[in-house]
Design a protein around this motif. Structure first.
Motif, PDB file in Angstrom:
ATOM      1  N   PRO A 173       0.837  -1.203   0.000  1.00 18.73           N
ATOM      2  CA  PRO A 173       0.000   0.000   0.000  1.00 18.73           C
ATOM      3  C   PRO A 173       0.869   1.249   0.000  1.00 18.73           C
ATOM      4  N   ASN A 174       0.330   2.355  -0.498  1.00 17.53           N
ATOM      5  CA  ASN A 174       1.095   3.601  -0.462  1.00 17.53           C
ATOM      6  C   ASN A 174       1.017   4.224   0.932  1.00 17.53           C
ATOM      7  N   GLU A 175       1.826   5.268   1.143  1.00 21.15           N
ATOM      8  CA  GLU A 175       1.919   5.858   2.482  1.00 21.15           C
ATOM      9  C   GLU A 175       0.603   6.456   2.945  1.00 21.15           C
ATOM     10  N   ALA A 176      -0.115   7.085   2.049  1.00 16.97           N
ATOM     11  CA  ALA A 176      -1.382   7.714   2.437  1.00 16.97           C
ATOM     12  C   ALA A 176      -2.377   6.667   2.929  1.00 16.97           C
ATOM     13  N   ALA A 177      -2.418   5.519   2.240  1.00 17.72           N
ATOM     14  CA  ALA A 177      -3.349   4.460   2.631  1.00 17.72           C
ATOM     15  C   ALA A 177      -3.000   3.918   4.013  1.00 17.72           C
ATOM     16  N   VAL A 178      -1.702   3.707   4.265  1.00 22.17           N
ATOM     17  CA  VAL A 178      -1.283   3.182   5.563  1.00 22.17           C
ATOM     18  C   VAL A 178      -1.586   4.183   6.675  1.00 22.17           C
ATOM     19  N   GLN A 179      -1.247   5.442   6.451  1.00 20.35           N
ATOM     20  CA  GLN A 179      -1.458   6.459   7.488  1.00 20.35           C
ATOM     21  C   GLN A 179      -2.941   6.627   7.797  1.00 20.35           C
ATOM     22  N   ASN A 180      -3.772   6.665   6.772  1.00 17.90           N
ATOM     23  CA  ASN A 180      -5.217   6.803   6.996  1.00 17.90           C
ATOM     24  C   ASN A 180      -5.775   5.614   7.759  1.00 17.90           C
ATOM     25  N   TRP A 181      -5.292   4.433   7.431  1.00 19.60           N
ATOM     26  CA  TRP A 181      -5.756   3.203   8.093  1.00 19.60           C
ATOM     27  C   TRP A 181      -5.365   3.215   9.572  1.00 19.60           C
ATOM     28  N   LEU A 182      -4.140   3.625   9.868  1.00 17.23           N
ATOM     29  CA  LEU A 182      -3.689   3.695  11.256  1.00 17.23           C
ATOM     30  C   LEU A 182      -4.507   4.697  12.056  1.00 17.23           C
ATOM     31  N   GLN A 183      -4.754   5.848  11.466  1.00 21.97           N
ATOM     32  CA  GLN A 183      -5.525   6.876  12.174  1.00 21.97           C
ATOM     33  C   GLN A 183      -6.971   6.445  12.375  1.00 21.97           C
ATOM     34  N   ALA A 184      -7.515   5.713  11.410  1.00 22.84           N
ATOM     35  CA  ALA A 184      -8.894   5.233  11.551  1.00 22.84           C
ATOM     36  C   ALA A 184      -9.024   4.244  12.707  1.00 22.84           C
ATOM     37  N   ARG A 185      -7.906   3.675  13.118  1.00 19.75           N
ATOM     38  CA  ARG A 185      -7.897   2.740  14.237  1.00 19.75           C
ATOM     39  C   ARG A 185      -7.407   3.379  15.529  1.00 19.75           C
ATOM     40  N   MET A 213      -4.916   5.713  16.100  1.00 20.68           N
ATOM     41  CA  MET A 213      -3.549   6.190  16.291  1.00 20.68           C
ATOM     42  C   MET A 213      -3.493   7.691  16.024  1.00 20.68           C
ATOM     43  N   SER A 214      -2.708   8.409  16.796  1.00 15.91           N
ATOM     44  CA  SER A 214      -2.610   9.854  16.609  1.00 15.91           C
ATOM     45  C   SER A 214      -1.992  10.164  15.248  1.00 15.91           C
ATOM     46  N   PRO A 215      -2.328  11.303  14.665  1.00 24.72           N
ATOM     47  CA  PRO A 215      -1.757  11.659  13.361  1.00 24.72           C
ATOM     48  C   PRO A 215      -0.229  11.671  13.371  1.00 24.72           C
ATOM     49  N   GLU A 216       0.354  12.152  14.464  1.00 24.09           N
ATOM     50  CA  GLU A 216       1.818  12.229  14.541  1.00 24.09           C
ATOM     51  C   GLU A 216       2.438  10.836  14.544  1.00 24.09           C
ATOM     52  N   ALA A 217       1.902   9.955  15.398  1.00 17.50           N
ATOM     53  CA  ALA A 217       2.431   8.596  15.483  1.00 17.50           C
ATOM     54  C   ALA A 217       2.206   7.848  14.180  1.00 17.50           C
ATOM     55  N   ALA A 218       1.044   8.040  13.569  1.00 15.26           N
ATOM     56  CA  ALA A 218       0.732   7.356  12.313  1.00 15.26           C
ATOM     57  C   ALA A 218       1.656   7.813  11.193  1.00 15.26           C
ATOM     58  N   ALA A 219       1.925   9.100  11.134  1.00 16.39           N
ATOM     59  CA  ALA A 219       2.790   9.633  10.087  1.00 16.39           C
ATOM     60  C   ALA A 219       4.213   9.113  10.235  1.00 16.39           C
TER      61      ALA A 219
END
Length: 250
Positions: free
Chosen positions: A204-216, A218-224
């Motif tokens: 997956p690309n970075e945007a997909a991974v970061q969005n998925w983590l935040q949806a679960r 995770m804070s935006p900073e930690a997810a990024a």
């Protein structure tokens, strides 16, 4: 596991979904994805969709009897084979641990799994007894579903024992579907590879991974941060993000 739960849906997976929805999926499918990138979750979502009694908008409904059982990995027509350790041991020995692992983290990697079953430094494998068990399970009649599904995680661990499955993969019983999930197809017997339809899922690309983590949660900073460091490995991203977020909370 629904398709909507996945981190990404590459074109090759969309094609498998389309064929599944039309009940024309090939009987032997090999899903290739890098470690931690989503091969196993994709196969789980496909299996759930194939067994669903009320497919809705290109996904499993999540409400029917089949979905309720599939989501607990206890549907009688959904069978699993995966690397284990120990002499004459088969996957059935570790089904309880397997179901627990899938419930917690389906993006797991093989080292995570072997650690959970106490393998320590032992090499996991799919042995002769596993092949015999697979053949026995697939000889049984369908209990409830449209299909009988055999999901083999990491068939590269079969080695030469995989030759025992050749005829079964080539000419399975009616309405039997093989879903093989691999990270290293070059280690699979060519005789098995030639009998399967290969679908490369990629990372997956970075945007997909970061969005998925935040949806679960995770804070935006930690997810990024976790996304940048993981290189498309969702399993690693989860571990990194949870560690980073835990450190900030302390």
């Amino acid at each position: 596991m629904h398709f909507r739960d996945l981190v990404h849906r590459p074109n090759s997976l969309e094609q498998l979904i389309k064929m599944s929805g039309e009940d024309r999926l090939p009987h032997a499918n090999l899903l290739q994805a890098p470690a931690g990138a989503g091969g196993l979750p994709a196969a789980l979502a496909l299996a759930t969709y194939l067994l669903c009694e009320n497919r809705t908008n290109g996904d499993s409904c999540g409400q029917c009897r089949a979905c309720r059982k599939s989501h607990q990995w206890i549907h009688p027509d959904l069978h699993f084979a995966f690397p284990t350790v120990g002499s004459r041991v088969t996957s059935d020995t570790f089904l309880k641990e397997w179901r627990s692992a899938l419930g917690k983290q389906p993006y797991q990697e093989v080292n995570d799994w072997l650690q959970q079953i106490g393998a320590e430094n032992k090499q996991g494998n799919l042995n002769k007894e596993e092949c015999v068990a697979i053949a026995k399970k697939l000889s049984l009649k369908i209990y409830e579903g449209r299909y009988k599904i055999m999901l083999i995680w990491l068939p590269e661990y079969l080695g030469n024992e995989g030759n025992r499955l050749l005829k079964l993969i080539e000419e399975p019983p009616e309405r039997t579907i093989f879903l093989l999930v691999t990270e290293r197809p070059e280690r699979i017997l060519n005789t098995i590879l030639s009998r399967c339809q290969l679908s490369k899922l990629g990372r997956p690309n970075e945007a997909a991974v970061q969005n998925w983590l935040q949806a679960r949660g995770m804070s935006p900073e930690a997810a990024a941060s976790a996304t940048r460091l993981s290189g498309g490995n969702v399993n690693q991203a989860l571990h990194l993000g949870q560690s980073d977020q835990g450190g900030h909370e302390r």
